[in-house]
Enzyme design. Structure first.
Site, PDB file in Angstrom:
ATOM      1  N   THR A 121       0.826  -1.199   0.000  1.00 23.98           N
ATOM      2  CA  THR A 121       0.000   0.000   0.000  1.00 23.98           C
ATOM      3  C   THR A 121       0.864   1.254   0.000  1.00 23.98           C
ATOM      4  O   THR A 121       2.016   1.238   0.473  1.00 23.98           O
ATOM      5  CB  THR A 121      -0.908   0.011   1.249  1.00 23.98           C
ATOM      6  OG1 THR A 121      -1.569   1.276   1.378  1.00 23.98           O
ATOM      7  CG2 THR A 121      -0.098  -0.216   2.517  1.00 23.98           C
ATOM      8  N   ASP A 122       0.307   2.364  -0.475  1.00 18.72           N
ATOM      9  CA  ASP A 122       1.016   3.639  -0.396  1.00 18.72           C
ATOM     10  C   ASP A 122       1.049   4.192   1.023  1.00 18.72           C
ATOM     11  O   ASP A 122       1.799   5.129   1.312  1.00 18.72           O
ATOM     12  CB  ASP A 122       0.406   4.664  -1.355  1.00 18.72           C
ATOM     13  CG  ASP A 122      -1.068   4.937  -1.119  1.00 18.72           C
ATOM     14  OD1 ASP A 122      -1.669   4.307  -0.221  1.00 18.72           O
ATOM     15  OD2 ASP A 122      -1.637   5.787  -1.842  1.00 18.72           O
ATOM     16  N   GLU A 123       0.274   3.600   1.929  1.00 14.49           N
ATOM     17  CA  GLU A 123       0.246   4.108   3.299  1.00 14.49           C
ATOM     18  C   GLU A 123       1.557   3.856   4.048  1.00 14.49           C
ATOM     19  O   GLU A 123       1.786   4.438   5.117  1.00 14.49           O
ATOM     20  CB  GLU A 123      -0.937   3.520   4.062  1.00 14.49           C
ATOM     21  CG  GLU A 123      -2.272   3.961   3.487  1.00 14.49           C
ATOM     22  CD  GLU A 123      -3.454   3.609   4.366  1.00 14.49           C
ATOM     23  OE1 GLU A 123      -3.373   3.819   5.590  1.00 14.49           O
ATOM     24  OE2 GLU A 123      -4.458   3.114   3.820  1.00 14.49           O
ATOM     25  N   TYR A 148      -1.605  -0.570  11.165  1.00 11.35           N
ATOM     26  CA  TYR A 148      -1.815  -1.171   9.845  1.00 11.35           C
ATOM     27  C   TYR A 148      -0.643  -0.863   8.918  1.00 11.35           C
ATOM     28  O   TYR A 148       0.017  -1.763   8.383  1.00 11.35           O
ATOM     29  CB  TYR A 148      -3.115  -0.676   9.224  1.00 11.35           C
ATOM     30  CG  TYR A 148      -3.170  -0.848   7.722  1.00 11.35           C
ATOM     31  CD1 TYR A 148      -2.924  -2.088   7.138  1.00 11.35           C
ATOM     32  CD2 TYR A 148      -3.452   0.229   6.871  1.00 11.35           C
ATOM     33  CE1 TYR A 148      -2.959  -2.252   5.752  1.00 11.35           C
ATOM     34  CE2 TYR A 148      -3.485   0.069   5.498  1.00 11.35           C
ATOM     35  CZ  TYR A 148      -3.236  -1.169   4.942  1.00 11.35           C
ATOM     36  OH  TYR A 148      -3.266  -1.314   3.568  1.00 11.35           O
ATOM     37  N   LYS A 152       2.412  -3.322   7.320  1.00 16.31           N
ATOM     38  CA  LYS A 152       2.597  -3.478   5.875  1.00 16.31           C
ATOM     39  C   LYS A 152       4.007  -3.055   5.471  1.00 16.31           C
ATOM     40  O   LYS A 152       4.650  -3.696   4.634  1.00 16.31           O
ATOM     41  CB  LYS A 152       1.561  -2.667   5.101  1.00 16.31           C
ATOM     42  CG  LYS A 152       0.166  -3.269   5.122  1.00 16.31           C
ATOM     43  CD  LYS A 152       0.126  -4.679   4.541  1.00 16.31           C
ATOM     44  CE  LYS A 152       0.404  -4.690   3.045  1.00 16.31           C
ATOM     45  NZ  LYS A 152       0.342  -6.083   2.491  1.00 16.31           N
TER      46      LYS A 152
END
Length: 332
Positions: A121-123, A148, A152
């Site tokens: 993810t870009d998060e 989260y 990741k």
């Protein structure tokens, strides 16, 4: 003919990936999914039985993972705990699935010398300022801000370490926010759509200025398949479709497309640590691998998504009441 093991293939993006692979290639697909609240076997209904099977189990089950990886040419790892609010309430499942599960898969693909693709993810990059002209690239430093996104980020680093230390044949992709069919009604866009179908006013975190870079799930999955086929082992590719829009504008567009006044929504307290802006620079994916998105217009993609939820109440309605009851306890 190749065989693919798809973890988390009963989830939102994973189930759409399975459908995309079966519709556009000759590959066989096995899904490994724990069928937690976010996984739904109904998302895989109607798939050809001669080319597809579902195995219910956890990516943390080392023996099961080992046997499945051994029997397939490629493992595509979608399985993840992925909801920020849930990670703030209880980080423990995120540690298990996102870190331990990734470790077990990496050990298995290392043991059997199999191709592996890791969905991220870009998060992991944290966020950008609203007035910052920059976008995330493959060289952006990691700076996760929630349980989260930190798990990741940790799983991405495990993949990189296994490539360098053990020669694992892996690639990574980091994607922006997805929308489209089969997305759980706890997520932002389907929650607003299904609420409006039931006559419920949408709810917006804070002032709604937070910007996300939206991509239709079909475009994400076509990019993943391109990376699996043509990507350079050990490399990371960012997937995006230049779809930046703030949450307030998304809600207002949903209202417009569903023939409601564009101011017919309510503000609720903002989420703790809510990232302000994500933006993906997918230049490398487009120039090196020749990928381009099909849904270049967010409005048309969103209209098609609304039509899907209107036509598939039997899929989402069983989970709607429980989701809203959970949000009600926190005033959201």
């Amino acid at each position: 003919m190749s065989s693919l093991l798809v973890t988390g293939g009963a989830g939102f993006i994973g189930s759409n990936f399975v459908r995309h692979v079966l519709a556009t290639t000759d590959h066989n697909v096995t899904v490994l999914d724990a069928i937690t609240y976010a996984g739904n076997a109904a998302s895989l209904d109607g798939l050809p039985e001669d080319r597809f099977r579902l195995v219910v189990g956890s990516v943390c089950d080392a023996d099961l993972v080992n046997d499945l990886v051994a029997d397939h040419d490629v493992t595509v790892h979608f399985a993840a705990e992925s909801h920020n609010d849930n990670s703030l309430n209880d980080p423990s499942p995120f540690i298990q699935t996102n870190l331990v599960g990734t470790y077990e898969l990496l050990q298995a693909v290392r043991r059997h010398d199999k191709r592996y693709h890791h969905i991220s993810t870009d998060e992991v990059y944290s966020d950008l300022e609203l007035d910052d002209p920059a976008k995330f690239t493959e060289n952006t430093p990691y700076n996760p801000s929630s349980p989260y996104s930190s798990t990741k980020a940790g799983s991405d680093l495990l993949v990189r370490a296994w490539v360098r230390s053990f020669g694992v044949q892996a690639t990574i992709s980091n994607c922006s926010n997805n929308y489209g069919p089969y997305q759980h009604v706890e997520k932002f866009i389907p929650r607003q759509i299904t609420g409006l179908i039931d006559g419920v006013r949408p709810k917006l975190y804070g002032a709604g200025e937070n910007v996300r870079d939206w991509i239709h799930v079909d475009d994400h999955n076509s990019a993943v398949l391109r990376i699996i086929d043509d990507g350079v082992i050990g490399e990371t590719y960012l997937i995006g479709a230049d779809g930046e829009m703030n949450n307030k504008s998304v809600i207002e567009l949903i209202l417009e497309l569903m023939d409601q006044p564009t101011d017919a929504y309510d503000h609720v307290n903002d989420r703790p640590g809510h990232d302000m802006r994500y933006a993906i620079d997918a230049t490398r994916l487009r120039t090196e691998l020749g990928w381009t998105p099909t849904y270049r217009d967010f409005r048309s993609g969103l209209a098609a998504t609304i039509d899907w939820y209107r036509a598939n109440e039997d899929w989402w309605r069983p989970m709607k009441a429980a989701t809203e009851a959970k949000y009600a306890k926190t005033g959201q």
